[in-house]
Design an enzyme around this catalytic site. Structure first.
Site, PDB file in Angstrom:
ATOM      1  N   TYR A  25       2.721  15.854 -38.646  1.00 38.48           N
ATOM      2  CA  TYR A  25       1.497  16.291 -37.969  1.00 38.48           C
ATOM      3  C   TYR A  25       0.502  16.916 -38.934  1.00 38.48           C
ATOM      4  O   TYR A  25      -0.084  17.955 -38.672  1.00 38.48           O
ATOM      5  CB  TYR A  25       1.860  17.236 -36.824  1.00 38.48           C
ATOM      6  CG  TYR A  25       2.801  16.567 -35.856  1.00 38.48           C
ATOM      7  CD1 TYR A  25       2.322  15.658 -34.915  1.00 38.48           C
ATOM      8  CD2 TYR A  25       4.171  16.790 -35.925  1.00 38.48           C
ATOM      9  CE1 TYR A  25       3.183  14.997 -34.053  1.00 38.48           C
ATOM     10  CE2 TYR A  25       5.043  16.138 -35.067  1.00 38.48           C
ATOM     11  CZ  TYR A  25       4.545  15.245 -34.137  1.00 38.48           C
ATOM     12  OH  TYR A  25       5.403  14.581 -33.292  1.00 38.48           O
ATOM     13  N   CYS A  26       0.293  16.257 -40.043  1.00 34.76           N
ATOM     14  CA  CYS A  26      -0.589  16.720 -41.115  1.00 34.76           C
ATOM     15  C   CYS A  26      -1.780  15.771 -41.216  1.00 34.76           C
ATOM     16  O   CYS A  26      -1.690  14.594 -40.854  1.00 34.76           O
ATOM     17  CB  CYS A  26       0.193  16.745 -42.431  1.00 34.76           C
ATOM     18  SG  CYS A  26      -0.776  17.138 -43.906  1.00 34.76           S
ATOM     19  N   GLY A  27      -2.894  16.276 -41.716  1.00 31.97           N
ATOM     20  CA  GLY A  27      -4.031  15.406 -41.962  1.00 31.97           C
ATOM     21  C   GLY A  27      -3.721  14.311 -42.960  1.00 31.97           C
ATOM     22  O   GLY A  27      -4.367  13.259 -42.972  1.00 31.97           O
TER      23      GLY A  27
END
Length: 221
Positions: free
Chosen positions: A72-74
């Site tokens: 759930y990271c950019g």
């Protein structure tokens, strides 16, 4: 199941737009030290399903790319790019190994059994599955860091001289060679000795170019 995943991970998804920013480093890549003691073959890690301890000596003779990953990271957009990198360079002996970690923005909040469904249904989603080995979630910095990352960090200086202390990072003590964020990368040669290290903001295309230049010395491309 899909609905449950989307609800459970609402907060991490909101945080996913946040990618830690630092002053632009002088380099995106650093060569590792020439006097490294030991090899990755002295270490092992637990598989994602928790059923197998995988010794890294099984990768002897391969070029191994270690990556600390998060769902759930950019920078999770790098996952499909890493799949493509594995596919393109596998014929030349490249093996990618992924290590989920929740120390950066808490962007890998699920347990080991939730990681692949999160990738498949949420982010990147659309049925995505990595084509490279993932290991059990663990720390890459701090007092409980996995031993393989202690070795990799000791072997390779960080491309950035800035040590970032942030409310979005979760470990102690802070050290100069610490991994700064998700998706940093270490390349290890076929002799098990670390070769180079990339900043997390280095595009996968840049990493690929650097690896291909390195592989050219082996007359494999």
């Amino acid at each position: 199941m899909v609905t449950e995943l989307r609800v459970f991970y609402l907060v991490p998804l909101l945080l996913a737009s946040y990618v830690q920013t630092t002053p632009r480093p002088e380099k995106m890549k650093m060569d590792c030290y020439k006097d490294v003691k030991g090899t990755i073959y002295d270490y092992e890690a637990l598989s994602l399903n928790g059923k197998e301890h995988i010794p890294f000596k099984q990768y002897a003779g391969k070029h191994v790319l270690f990556v600390n990953v998060a769902t759930y990271c950019g920078l999770t957009i790098q996952y499909p790019e890493l799949n493509a990198l594995q596919e393109d360079l596998k014929p030349f002996g490249l093996v990618i190994l992924g290590f989920p970690c929740n120390q950066f923005g808490k962007q890998e909040p699920g347990d080991n059994l939730e990681i692949l469904p999160g990738l498949k249904y949420v982010r990147p989603g659309k049925g995505f599955l990595p084509n490279f080995q993932l290991f059990a979630k663990g720390d890459v910095n701090g007092e409980n860091e996995q031993k393989i990352f202690t070795f990799l960090k000791r072997s390779c200086p960080h491309p950035s001289e800035t040590v970032v202390m942030s409310k979005h990072t979760f470990w102690e003590p802070i050290k100069v060679h610490d991994i700064r964020w998700n998706f940093e990368k270490f390349l290890v040669g076929p002799d098990g000795i670390p070769v180079m290290r990339w900043f997390h903001q280095a595009p996968v295309s840049t990493v690929k170019s650097d690896i291909m230049a390195y592989l050219s010395h082996f007359k494999t491309i």
